[in-house]
Motif scaffolding. Structure first.
Motif, PDB file in Angstrom:
ATOM      1  N   GLU A  13       0.686  -1.045  -0.136  1.00 28.41           N
ATOM      2  CA  GLU A  13       0.350  -0.593   0.406  1.00 28.41           C
ATOM      3  C   GLU A  13       0.706   1.182   0.030  1.00 28.41           C
ATOM      4  O   GLU A  13       0.615   2.107  -0.745  1.00 28.41           O
ATOM      5  CB  GLU A  13      -1.092  -0.070   1.031  1.00 28.41           C
ATOM      6  N   THR A  14       1.771   1.497   0.722  1.00 26.01           N
ATOM      7  CA  THR A  14       2.951   2.581   0.988  1.00 26.01           C
ATOM      8  C   THR A  14       3.592   2.397  -0.480  1.00 26.01           C
ATOM      9  O   THR A  14       3.432   3.779  -0.809  1.00 26.01           O
ATOM     10  CB  THR A  14       3.841   2.520   1.614  1.00 26.01           C
ATOM     11  N   ARG A  16       2.029   1.611  -3.507  1.00 24.24           N
ATOM     12  CA  ARG A  16       1.415   2.644  -4.509  1.00 24.24           C
ATOM     13  C   ARG A  16       1.286   3.813  -4.316  1.00 24.24           C
ATOM     14  O   ARG A  16       0.852   4.031  -5.091  1.00 24.24           O
ATOM     15  CB  ARG A  16      -0.117   1.410  -4.173  1.00 24.24           C
ATOM     16  N   ARG A  17       0.747   4.094  -2.696  1.00 22.14           N
ATOM     17  CA  ARG A  17       0.627   5.428  -2.275  1.00 22.14           C
ATOM     18  C   ARG A  17       1.435   6.550  -3.626  1.00 22.14           C
ATOM     19  O   ARG A  17       0.756   7.352  -3.628  1.00 22.14           O
ATOM     20  CB  ARG A  17       0.627   5.367  -0.708  1.00 22.14           C
ATOM     21  N   THR A  20       1.371   6.703  -6.816  1.00 23.34           N
ATOM     22  CA  THR A  20       0.347   7.590  -7.243  1.00 23.34           C
ATOM     23  C   THR A  20       0.613   9.067  -7.158  1.00 23.34           C
ATOM     24  O   THR A  20       0.480   9.404  -7.766  1.00 23.34           O
ATOM     25  CB  THR A  20      -0.671   7.169  -6.228  1.00 23.34           C
ATOM     26  N   ILE A  21       1.395   9.543  -5.586  1.00 17.33           N
ATOM     27  CA  ILE A  21       1.945  10.601  -6.086  1.00 17.33           C
ATOM     28  C   ILE A  21       3.073  11.453  -6.963  1.00 17.33           C
ATOM     29  O   ILE A  21       2.209  12.115  -7.105  1.00 17.33           O
ATOM     30  CB  ILE A  21       2.640  10.549  -4.506  1.00 17.33           C
TER      31      ILE A  21
END
Length: 145
Positions: A13-14, A16-17, A20-21
């Protein structure tokens, strides 16, 4: 310590975030150049792997050959790439980056690096080196799978 299912989930998740940023930071540049995200990925793939056939481009982008061909048509009309026939086998056509495609890649990468630099400016040298070495190790192990 072996990663638990929860730690693995948090790491994914980290990552992926963070991706995305970075994607959003680069996307602002692409919009101004009228280049789609898929076109950017195609340009990046051509830069990384060299001139590619439509079939090879499709494999790298996980799209059908017809989609890669349509993508190549749009990129060629936008002067991002050019089709070049192979010297040894004239039936083979490869996509080559043009200056505008290189410039688009450079602009997005510069923006992403500038953004990362601003985020990392408060890191100590030790924190930065630790982060970099751990990400490099993760990447190397992922490449082996």
């Amino acid at each position: 310590m072996a990663p638990t299912e929860e730690l693995t989930k948090q790491l994914e998740e980290t990552l992926r975030r963070a991706n995305t940023i970075l994607y959003k930071r680069g996307r602002s540049i692409l919009i101004g150049m009228e280049i789609s995200a898929l076109q950017f990925n195609a340009l990046l793939t051509i830069r990384e792997f060299g001139p590619l056939t439509m079939g090879d481009l499709g494999k790298h982008l996980f799209v059908a050959c017809s989609t890669a061909t349509d993508l190549a048509d749009r990129m060629e009309r936008s002067s991002l790439v050019e089709r070049v026939r192979d010297n040894k086998d004239r039936r083979v056509v490869r996509l080559h980056l043009l200056a505008r495609g290189d410039e688009a890649l450079d602009a997005v990468i510069r923006e992403r690096q500038s953004f990362l630099g601003a985020v990392l400016k408060d890191y100590t040298d030790e924190e930065y080196e630790d982060l970099l070495s751990r990400l490099e190790l993760l990447t190397q192990r992922m490449e082996l799978k």
